[in-house]
Design an enzyme around this catalytic site. Structure first.
Site, PDB file in Angstrom:
ATOM      1  N   HIS A 284       0.839  -1.210   0.000  1.00  0.00           N
ATOM      2  CA  HIS A 284       0.000   0.000   0.000  1.00  0.00           C
ATOM      3  C   HIS A 284       0.875   1.261   0.000  1.00  0.00           C
ATOM      4  CE1 HIS A 284      -2.931  -2.852   2.194  1.00  0.00           C
ATOM      5  NE2 HIS A 284      -3.483  -2.618   1.026  1.00  0.00           N
TER       6      HIS A 284
ATOM      7  N   SER B  66      -2.377  -8.126   2.195  1.00  0.00           N
ATOM      8  CA  SER B  66      -2.819  -8.145   3.593  1.00  0.00           C
ATOM      9  C   SER B  66      -3.188  -9.562   4.002  1.00  0.00           C
ATOM     10  CB  SER B  66      -4.018  -7.212   3.788  1.00  0.00           C
ATOM     11  OG  SER B  66      -3.649  -5.875   3.558  1.00  0.00           O
TER      12      SER B  66
HETATM   13  P1  ADP Z   1      -9.609  -4.168  -0.685  1.00  0.00           P
HETATM   14  O1  ADP Z   1     -10.340  -5.048   0.281  1.00  0.00           O
HETATM   15  O2  ADP Z   1     -10.404  -2.959  -1.098  1.00  0.00           O
HETATM   16  O3  ADP Z   1      -8.970  -4.874  -1.864  1.00  0.00           O
HETATM   17  P2  ADP Z   1      -6.914  -3.896   0.348  1.00  0.00           P
HETATM   18  O4  ADP Z   1      -6.501  -3.180   1.581  1.00  0.00           O
HETATM   19  O5  ADP Z   1      -6.651  -5.365   0.288  1.00  0.00           O
HETATM   20  O6  ADP Z   1      -8.439  -3.535   0.199  1.00  0.00           O
HETATM   21  O7  ADP Z   1      -6.216  -3.237  -0.913  1.00  0.00           O
HETATM   22  C1  ADP Z   1      -6.388  -1.876  -1.219  1.00  0.00           C
HETATM   23  C2  ADP Z   1      -5.744  -1.574  -2.555  1.00  0.00           C
HETATM   24  O8  ADP Z   1      -4.346  -1.762  -2.452  1.00  0.00           O
HETATM   25  C3  ADP Z   1      -6.203  -2.475  -3.707  1.00  0.00           C
HETATM   26  O9  ADP Z   1      -6.264  -1.693  -4.887  1.00  0.00           O
HETATM   27  C4  ADP Z   1      -5.103  -3.490  -3.823  1.00  0.00           C
HETATM   28  O10 ADP Z   1      -5.005  -4.023  -5.126  1.00  0.00           O
HETATM   29  C5  ADP Z   1      -3.916  -2.603  -3.500  1.00  0.00           C
HETATM   30  N1  ADP Z   1      -2.760  -3.382  -3.048  1.00  0.00           N
HETATM   31  C6  ADP Z   1      -2.646  -4.156  -1.960  1.00  0.00           C
HETATM   32  N2  ADP Z   1      -1.424  -4.722  -1.877  1.00  0.00           N
HETATM   33  C7  ADP Z   1      -0.734  -4.278  -2.955  1.00  0.00           C
HETATM   34  C8  ADP Z   1       0.585  -4.496  -3.469  1.00  0.00           C
HETATM   35  N3  ADP Z   1       1.435  -5.315  -2.873  1.00  0.00           N
HETATM   36  N4  ADP Z   1       0.926  -3.866  -4.608  1.00  0.00           N
HETATM   37  C9  ADP Z   1       0.040  -3.052  -5.243  1.00  0.00           C
HETATM   38  N5  ADP Z   1      -1.209  -2.811  -4.826  1.00  0.00           N
HETATM   39  C10 ADP Z   1      -1.598  -3.410  -3.698  1.00  0.00           C
END
Ligand code: ADP
Length: 160
Positions: free
Chosen positions: A17, A128
């Protein structure tokens, strides 16, 4: 002023993130990183903890605000003055999920555009979901989380 909303669950916020936000700051003047509240989903960290962790991750970035919202993402974006949504893409699975979501958001709010940033190889393996597994079994968190977030989680969950 170009403001983007970066919505997510952030359960917990990871270096993946942070990477997206860091790069997003090259494109936008301000980024609002906010937790979309979903009472039907089960989380490892409470909403209060997730908000606190966002503060630890982004507290020293002056152009980043953090928050949480209990409304449509497009409505919260409008309230923040954001004309863009920011999301990260790691894989085809992410893209398949994101495509209809960005279309429905555009349908609901045509002036709002979603900007996707591809993960860099250094953080593409971080999610996550995987971090939660590592935490559950008290594995090594180095390189997965912002240092202050790692310290908070280890202090809270790694004492046995
Ligand atoms: P959600 O439940 O909305 O997917 P997340 O917290 O899992 O929430 O993810 C929020 C955003 O961050 C999403 O767009 C996800 O693709 C992006 N994201 C999470 N981890 C990574 C990563 N390692 N690289 C790029 N984007 C990421």
């Amino acid at each position: 002023m170009r403001i983007a909303l970066f919505p997510g669950s952030f359960d917990p916020v990871t270096l993946g993130h942070v990477e997206i936000v860091r790069r997003g700051l090259e494109l936008f003047d301000e980024i609002v990183v906010a937790i979309g509240i979903n009472v039907h989903k089960q989380y490892l960290f409470s909403l209060e903890e997730r908000i606190q962790l966002l503060g630890l991750a982004f507290g020293d970035m002056p152009r980043v605000r953090t928050g949480a919202y209990d409304q449509l993402t497009v409505d919260y974006a409008k309230a923040c003055g954001a004309r863009f949504l920011l999301r990260g893409l790691r894989s085809g699975t992410d893209l398949a999920y994101e495509q209809p979501v960005s279309q429905i958001n555009r349908h609901l709010s045509p002036e709002l555009d979603t900007v996707f940033l591809h993960s860099y190889p250094e953080t593409i393996h971080i999610s996550s979901t995987i971090v939660r597994e590592v935490i559950k079994y008290k594995g090594r968190l180095d390189g997965l989380l912002p240092p202050k977030v790692q310290a908070f989680i280890e202090a809270k969950r790694y004492q046995s």
